[in-house]
Design a protein around this motif. Structure first.
Motif, PDB file in Angstrom:
ATOM      1  N   TYR A 116       0.876  -1.174   0.000  1.00  0.00           N
ATOM      2  CA  TYR A 116       0.000   0.000   0.000  1.00  0.00           C
ATOM      3  C   TYR A 116       0.909   1.217   0.000  1.00  0.00           C
ATOM      4  CZ  TYR A 116      -2.459   3.971   1.915  1.00  0.00           C
ATOM      5  OH  TYR A 116      -2.942   5.249   2.109  1.00  0.00           O
ATOM      6  N   GLY A 218      -4.332   2.736   6.565  1.00  0.00           N
ATOM      7  CA  GLY A 218      -3.099   3.149   5.909  1.00  0.00           C
ATOM      8  C   GLY A 218      -2.805   4.628   6.040  1.00  0.00           C
ATOM      9  N   LYS A 222       2.867   3.957   4.412  1.00  0.00           N
ATOM     10  CA  LYS A 222       2.871   2.798   3.536  1.00  0.00           C
ATOM     11  C   LYS A 222       3.027   1.481   4.282  1.00  0.00           C
ATOM     12  CE  LYS A 222       7.397   3.015   1.757  1.00  0.00           C
ATOM     13  NZ  LYS A 222       8.230   3.166   0.571  1.00  0.00           N
ATOM     14  N   ILE A 223       2.558   0.407   3.665  1.00  0.00           N
ATOM     15  CA  ILE A 223       2.647  -0.949   4.210  1.00  0.00           C
ATOM     16  C   ILE A 223       3.245  -1.841   3.126  1.00  0.00           C
ATOM     17  CG2 ILE A 223       1.337  -2.960   5.016  1.00  0.00           C
ATOM     18  CD1 ILE A 223      -0.708  -1.024   6.193  1.00  0.00           C
ATOM     19  N   GLU A 224       4.171  -2.713   3.512  1.00  0.00           N
ATOM     20  CA  GLU A 224       4.760  -3.687   2.594  1.00  0.00           C
ATOM     21  C   GLU A 224       4.752  -5.052   3.243  1.00  0.00           C
ATOM     22  OE1 GLU A 224       8.215  -1.507   0.165  1.00  0.00           O
ATOM     23  OE2 GLU A 224       8.433  -1.289   2.340  1.00  0.00           O
ATOM     24  N   GLY A 235       7.408  -7.965   6.939  1.00  0.00           N
ATOM     25  CA  GLY A 235       6.506  -6.841   6.723  1.00  0.00           C
ATOM     26  C   GLY A 235       7.078  -5.560   7.290  1.00  0.00           C
ATOM     27  N   ARG A 236       6.573  -4.455   6.782  1.00  0.00           N
ATOM     28  CA  ARG A 236       7.008  -3.154   7.272  1.00  0.00           C
ATOM     29  C   ARG A 236       5.893  -2.152   7.074  1.00  0.00           C
ATOM     30  NH1 ARG A 236       9.278   1.718   6.291  1.00  0.00           N
ATOM     31  NH2 ARG A 236       8.851   1.644   4.053  1.00  0.00           N
ATOM     32  N   SER A 237       5.779  -1.226   8.027  1.00  0.00           N
ATOM     33  CA  SER A 237       4.787  -0.171   7.918  1.00  0.00           C
ATOM     34  C   SER A 237       5.343   1.100   8.540  1.00  0.00           C
ATOM     35  CB  SER A 237       3.489  -0.559   8.633  1.00  0.00           C
ATOM     36  OG  SER A 237       2.598   0.540   8.691  1.00  0.00           O
ATOM     37  N   ASP A 238       5.108   2.236   7.882  1.00  0.00           N
ATOM     38  CA  ASP A 238       5.579   3.506   8.431  1.00  0.00           C
ATOM     39  C   ASP A 238       4.947   3.788   9.783  1.00  0.00           C
ATOM     40  OD1 ASP A 238       7.111   3.941   6.201  1.00  0.00           O
ATOM     41  OD2 ASP A 238       5.650   5.235   5.205  1.00  0.00           O
ATOM     42  N   LEU A 255      -0.199  -6.394  10.475  1.00  0.00           N
ATOM     43  CA  LEU A 255      -0.017  -5.764   9.170  1.00  0.00           C
ATOM     44  C   LEU A 255      -0.941  -6.369   8.117  1.00  0.00           C
ATOM     45  CD1 LEU A 255       3.862  -5.301   8.931  1.00  0.00           C
ATOM     46  CD2 LEU A 255       2.129  -3.639   9.593  1.00  0.00           C
ATOM     47  N   ARG A 258      -4.410  -4.983   8.595  1.00  0.00           N
ATOM     48  CA  ARG A 258      -4.507  -3.617   8.082  1.00  0.00           C
ATOM     49  C   ARG A 258      -4.521  -3.598   6.555  1.00  0.00           C
ATOM     50  NH1 ARG A 258      -0.237  -0.429  12.156  1.00  0.00           N
ATOM     51  NH2 ARG A 258      -1.425  -0.821  14.068  1.00  0.00           N
ATOM     52  N   TYR A 259      -3.648  -4.398   5.968  1.00  0.00           N
ATOM     53  CA  TYR A 259      -3.570  -4.417   4.508  1.00  0.00           C
ATOM     54  C   TYR A 259      -4.844  -4.989   3.899  1.00  0.00           C
ATOM     55  CZ  TYR A 259      -1.605  -5.056  -0.167  1.00  0.00           C
ATOM     56  OH  TYR A 259      -1.372  -4.997  -1.510  1.00  0.00           O
TER      57      TYR A 259
END
Length: 283
Positions: A116, A218, A222-224, A235-238, A255, A258-259
């Motif tokens: 995202y 979001g 961003k989400i990865e 996973g990673r999210s700001d 995560l 959320r995604y």
């Protein structure tokens, strides 16, 4: 016409990348030793592979990163039997700046990537001109060489679309950055065309989050999410866990929740592509 440095901007070695410097120096030394072993002068070799003599010397001295085509051609001209071409894998890694190399390696291994992106078109989706325009807008400004190096590295990451078997890729982009005419009208149109091209691939799902929607998970950034063949994930999210990558199952579930919610709120894939097509039609 023999290729010169002007034909290959962004292929200089980052002096702060110790590993990259060592790899390119080793490759250059092997190229030189192989060339001298067959009795070819640098100018003669350059003409055979289509490169100027000065550029050959810079590659052999470890000051320039050789393109993969250069290694293939050198292997053929010098009769290396595949030894020079085999160095392409390590050289390809050097194309990534040090700070994003680990991410590029993770993307290359992942069987599923979910993203995202809220502030811009995601890097895996950017055209060359779009990426350059974003980097040239940075403050303080990057040098011209740094811009070209980062653009080349960003495009190298997009080799994920060429993998076989292809990974499953999911993108959710906010409407605002999709509408933003980065680089001017023609660059923006080409970027929209690229989104349509990628969004129609069988292994890609592309969604647009409309601006006139309710708040969603979001809004913090961003989400990865990357999943690998062995069942592990990263996973990673700001807006979570200090923005650091995590492989902890509990944090990954957060995560993923959320995604999943973001994807449910965004326009469906077919409507998203129609939205982008309409933007193209308005220009």
């Amino acid at each position: 016409m023999l290729r010169t440095e002007a034909d290959e901007p962004g292929w200089e070695v980052d002096p702060d990348d110790e590993w990259g410097v060592a790899v390119v120096a080793t490759v250059g030394r092997q190229l030189k030793l192989r060339r001298e072993a067959v009795g070819m002068r640098a100018g003669e070799f350059g003409r055979a592979v289509g490169y100027g003599e000065d550029l050959v010397y810079k590659i052999e001295s470890g000051k320039r990163i050789p393109r993969q085509e250069y290694l293939d051609r050198a292997d053929e001209v010098l009769g290396a039997g595949g030894l020079l071409a085999a160095m392409k894998e390590d050289v390809a890694k050097v194309r990534y700046p040090k700070r994003v190399r680990e991410l590029g390696e993770l993307e290359a291994r992942a069987v599923e990537i979910g993203v995202y992106e809220c502030n811009s078109v995601h890097r895996l989706l950017q055209t060359q001109d779009h990426a350059r325009a974003l980097m040239e807008a940075a403050q303080p400004p990057y040098s011209a060489g740094d811009v070209e190096r980062m653009v080349a590295a960003r495009l190298a990451r997009q080799s994920v679309f060429e993998r076989d078997p292809a990974p499953s890729l999911h993108f959710v982009l906010e409407e605002a950055p999709v509408r933003r005419e980065v680089g001017g009208t023609m660059v923006w149109r080409r970027q929209l065309e690229r989104l349509l091209e990628v969004g129609r691939l069988n292994n890609v799902t592309l969604q647009v989050m409309p601006t006139n929607t309710d708040a969603h998970p979001g809004v913090d950034g961003k989400i990865e999410l990357l999943k690998f063949p062995d069942g592990t994930a990263v996973g990673r999210s700001d807006g979570a866990f200090n923005g650091r990558p995590t492989g902890d199952p509990k944090q990954l579930r957060i995560l993923e929740l959320r995604y999943g919610t973001i994807r449910a709120q965004a326009l469906p894939p077919r409507e998203s592509l129609a939205f982008i097509e309409n933007l193209l039609g308005e220009t």
